[in-house]
Design a protein around this motif. Sequence first.
Motif, PDB file in Angstrom:
ATOM      1  N   THR A 124     -27.378 -17.316 -64.463  1.00  0.00           N
ATOM      2  CA  THR A 124     -26.824 -17.276 -65.816  1.00  0.00           C
ATOM      3  C   THR A 124     -26.250 -18.640 -66.164  1.00  0.00           C
ATOM      4  O   THR A 124     -25.758 -19.364 -65.304  1.00  0.00           O
ATOM      5  CB  THR A 124     -25.685 -16.234 -65.913  1.00  0.00           C
ATOM      6  OG1 THR A 124     -24.687 -16.540 -64.941  1.00  0.00           O
ATOM      7  CG2 THR A 124     -26.221 -14.832 -65.670  1.00  0.00           C
ATOM      8  N   TYR A 160     -21.090 -10.334 -72.323  1.00  0.00           N
ATOM      9  CA  TYR A 160     -22.179 -11.017 -71.635  1.00  0.00           C
ATOM     10  C   TYR A 160     -22.108 -10.753 -70.129  1.00  0.00           C
ATOM     11  O   TYR A 160     -23.125 -10.518 -69.472  1.00  0.00           O
ATOM     12  CB  TYR A 160     -22.093 -12.522 -71.913  1.00  0.00           C
ATOM     13  CG  TYR A 160     -23.248 -13.339 -71.366  1.00  0.00           C
ATOM     14  CD1 TYR A 160     -24.456 -13.422 -72.044  1.00  0.00           C
ATOM     15  CD2 TYR A 160     -23.126 -14.051 -70.171  1.00  0.00           C
ATOM     16  CE1 TYR A 160     -25.510 -14.186 -71.554  1.00  0.00           C
ATOM     17  CE2 TYR A 160     -24.168 -14.809 -69.665  1.00  0.00           C
ATOM     18  CZ  TYR A 160     -25.355 -14.875 -70.361  1.00  0.00           C
ATOM     19  OH  TYR A 160     -26.382 -15.615 -69.864  1.00  0.00           O
ATOM     20  N   GLN A 164     -24.806  -8.845 -67.493  1.00  0.00           N
ATOM     21  CA  GLN A 164     -25.302  -9.478 -66.276  1.00  0.00           C
ATOM     22  C   GLN A 164     -24.885  -8.715 -65.012  1.00  0.00           C
ATOM     23  O   GLN A 164     -25.197  -9.156 -63.907  1.00  0.00           O
ATOM     24  CB  GLN A 164     -24.777 -10.924 -66.187  1.00  0.00           C
ATOM     25  CG  GLN A 164     -25.153 -11.798 -67.367  1.00  0.00           C
ATOM     26  CD  GLN A 164     -26.648 -11.940 -67.545  1.00  0.00           C
ATOM     27  OE1 GLN A 164     -27.394 -11.976 -66.571  1.00  0.00           O
ATOM     28  NE2 GLN A 164     -27.100 -11.993 -68.801  1.00  0.00           N
ATOM     29  N   THR A 313     -32.973 -21.008 -67.692  1.00  0.00           N
ATOM     30  CA  THR A 313     -33.204 -19.683 -67.091  1.00  0.00           C
ATOM     31  C   THR A 313     -34.049 -18.771 -67.967  1.00  0.00           C
ATOM     32  O   THR A 313     -34.435 -17.692 -67.530  1.00  0.00           O
ATOM     33  CB  THR A 313     -31.850 -18.999 -66.827  1.00  0.00           C
ATOM     34  OG1 THR A 313     -31.142 -18.872 -68.069  1.00  0.00           O
ATOM     35  CG2 THR A 313     -31.009 -19.796 -65.850  1.00  0.00           C
ATOM     36  N   THR A 314     -34.350 -19.191 -69.208  1.00  0.00           N
ATOM     37  CA  THR A 314     -35.005 -18.263 -70.136  1.00  0.00           C
ATOM     38  C   THR A 314     -36.475 -18.575 -70.386  1.00  0.00           C
ATOM     39  O   THR A 314     -37.147 -17.823 -71.085  1.00  0.00           O
ATOM     40  CB  THR A 314     -34.271 -18.283 -71.486  1.00  0.00           C
ATOM     41  OG1 THR A 314     -34.257 -19.624 -71.993  1.00  0.00           O
ATOM     42  CG2 THR A 314     -32.840 -17.783 -71.321  1.00  0.00           C
ATOM     43  N   VAL A 315     -36.970 -19.684 -69.849  1.00  0.00           N
ATOM     44  CA  VAL A 315     -38.362 -20.072 -70.100  1.00  0.00           C
ATOM     45  C   VAL A 315     -39.054 -20.326 -68.771  1.00  0.00           C
ATOM     46  O   VAL A 315     -38.498 -20.996 -67.891  1.00  0.00           O
ATOM     47  CB  VAL A 315     -38.446 -21.357 -70.967  1.00  0.00           C
ATOM     48  CG1 VAL A 315     -39.894 -21.710 -71.271  1.00  0.00           C
ATOM     49  CG2 VAL A 315     -37.670 -21.170 -72.267  1.00  0.00           C
ATOM     50  N   ARG A 316     -40.243 -19.801 -68.644  1.00  0.00           N
ATOM     51  CA  ARG A 316     -41.009 -20.020 -67.422  1.00  0.00           C
ATOM     52  C   ARG A 316     -41.829 -21.303 -67.557  1.00  0.00           C
ATOM     53  O   ARG A 316     -42.569 -21.467 -68.539  1.00  0.00           O
ATOM     54  CB  ARG A 316     -41.939 -18.836 -67.152  1.00  0.00           C
ATOM     55  CG  ARG A 316     -42.817 -19.010 -65.920  1.00  0.00           C
ATOM     56  CD  ARG A 316     -43.603 -17.741 -65.618  1.00  0.00           C
ATOM     57  NE  ARG A 316     -42.697 -16.646 -65.274  1.00  0.00           N
ATOM     58  CZ  ARG A 316     -43.132 -15.419 -64.972  1.00  0.00           C
ATOM     59  NH1 ARG A 316     -44.417 -15.146 -64.988  1.00  0.00           N
ATOM     60  NH2 ARG A 316     -42.254 -14.485 -64.666  1.00  0.00           N
TER      61      ARG A 316
END
Length: 875
Positions: A124, A160, A164, A313-316
Amino acid sequence: MPRPFILPLSQCSDVDLTGGKAVGLARLIASGFPVPTGFCITTEVYAQSLHASGFIENEEWQKVYALSGNARASALADCRIRIRQVETSHLAVQWLITLQTLGRPPSERWAVRSSATNEDTAQTSFAGLYRTHLGVVLSEIDAAVKDLWASLWEGRVVSYTARQSYKTPPRMAVVIQPMIDAQSAGVAYSIHPVTGRTNQVTINAVPGLAAPLVDGTGKPDQYVVEVTHEKQPIWVRKRILAHHSQRLVVSKDGLQVERFGATTPIQSSLTDAQLFSLAQTTKCVEQVFGHPVDLEWAFDAGQLWLVQTRPITTVRPSSNLTNDDCEWSRTNFKETLPELPSLLSLSFLEQFMDRHILSHYRRLGCRIPEGLTSVRVLRGRPYLNVTLFHMLVAQLGGDPSLNAEQMGGEPLQAIPQVQPLNGAMLARAGWMMWAEMRRVERCGPRLFQEMKDLATTYRREHILRLSVEELVPKLDRLGPWLEGRDVTFGIAGSVGQCLQIFSRFLPRWLGPDWRGLLNAALQGQGSVISAQQILRLAELTDIARDEPAAGTFLTSEPWNPSLFRETLAGTKLLRAFDRYVNDYGHRAVGESDVMSPRLADNPEAILTIVRIQFIAGSPSQKSILLRQSETRIAALAHIKRRIGRRYHRWIIFMWCYRRLCRFFALREANRHHLMYYSTAIRTLLMRLGELLVERGLLQQVDDIFFLTIDDRADLLTGNTRDWKVVIKARKTEREYNAAVAVPDTIRDWETASEQSLTSDRSEGNGILSGTPISAGTVAGPVRVVRSVADWGKVMPGEILVVPVIDPGLAPLFGLVGGLIAEMGGTLSHGAIIAREYGLPTIANVEGAMARLADGQRITVDAESGTICIQPSPQP
């Protein structure tokens, strides 16, 4: 051993003690990246201070966790009040002493930033959830620290954290650093934050401090920098500049807003050098951390500083090449198609490229990434995927850097990583390619004759009585008819093979002027059918000189070429002219589009050229042939002298030279006869259009060209769509596209319409440069030709300036003194014709159509590829 209260940033290695942000900064420092000096107030201070005041964080956290809505908000507000009232004076002395050890003056302004235990981790980021205090003086640090502690107890943080699935409450450490006097600041992503492209660093920047960007109140400049697989920046793919009316700066009085003048022009927050430095640093940080990162950064007057790093952390990450990653060029298509090709030809072009070009590469074993196409259309103009063809040539062991020279256009900037075929596959591909070249030489003449016969079979008088139901099957059969008969790939492969060999050896054997010598040696072979039409025009002029009636007609005033049949009836000139039209009347400007009118549709344009040559006393056919022969023989003798007694070199040269001459001739013969095939299709389509107008399905005959191949099938199978309305809309769109200029090269498809339309390579001193095509030096006035309508303005000795060397311009080559084209390469069809004829020619001269004007005097040095613009005479 008691846990420390304060640590230098370089010693922050424990997330539980110093939080994620401080640990990230410590790794940056350890790896030698520029980070402002500072220290961290650890989570131990946070925990002990709260516990000493009677605030038991675990208990309070469980209480607020169990609440919701207004009850939770009220409980959290109470927690924040209690935290801000915590007594820390006994601890504040320690961090004030530590600040003094940094050697900063008392007036120094400080940045106080959060570093929570759940912040900037691999799982995160908690980006934007905690507060930051900028421009703080020493007396305000105590309050700022407690405010950051309190920010852990915001409703958005608790929500948030709950999503998590955190079981224990986070703790807050605090990073304190001196403020940077930022000239510009922002965020950099080591991969594209939307597509995940690993070879694109995305940068957002604002002038001054980055706070307006981070809190969303300021619009940033946006950049995408392309990097190589070795992490080296190579070019700025995208640059979108915002209008900035102010900037946030730090001074001895704290944070201040500086406003710009209302007339201040839009300026980039970063120079290209800064963009490259930042992009390279970002990729280096990514390499050290082992995963994609985003950085907060700032440039002061002296250098780049990094103030935060967090994992993305949100896109490969993705290294798969897509059409949007490729570079595109109008080269080749612009040469043989009109500025705005018909919709029908665009749909045929995509099929042709896949069936007759890409299919050969697949058969040779080349890998084409899924989703990549060879053609893309912008504003009605087709573009070639030059990245894809770079990859295909590289897989076969060729030198793709020669693609731009041979096809025209700009060199590729973003070089893709390519895995060549292995030895066995390469040997197999070589054998198959050799077999295809042999097939071209063996079967070419027969196939060409079949194409010519096809045009005869479908002459207008032969199909006038056919109905729609009889015409359509004939049209449908013409697509598959070309399968196995098209030899374009084999010819291009052989020509490319010879030029690859010459490019490798001739610079060493002949010296830097080897291109000029080779171009001169290729003149006057007599076997290039497209160039023979220039000699045939000279022959018509010679006939007219010997025939008084013809001479009288050509010099008559006023000139009325539409009466040529009546006036020249029974003359030798008319018979010779009819033979010329029979042999070349199926050619055209933009001839690869079936919508383009053929020369036979406007024979008066050809007669106008004959008239100008007659009046000007242009050279005879015999003198042209003599000049070509002398130039060729002299060039070959010069080459032989340069090579000297190294007989093996001469043998290699002559083998490649003869082979190149044969395949140049085959290349033009192939195009010449493919235009018979195109003419057959055009004749059938025009007749079909007439019949559909009679049936009321179309408004005009040429409406047939505004239907794609699939559209035509739908219309004829009874689709009830109102095709008249569809075609009217498409014609309106075509008119709009005609008024819109597009770049010849696209490196970022998304922002193609925002690109500069001319990238003038001029040196600012009256010099233009390009690619030498056909040797020679000539001086004269400019004549800009944009369409057939300009042909009648061309005068002998003028230097033709054109967008591309369209092979349909060949009739003008015998009239002019030289040729300049904005786009084109050594292998373009028009270049082969100009070289065969011996017309001094330079291609790929960017900005030529804009820089040069009718009547302007220039000197063309087609050996060095330079054009000198002569100064205008003073009044």
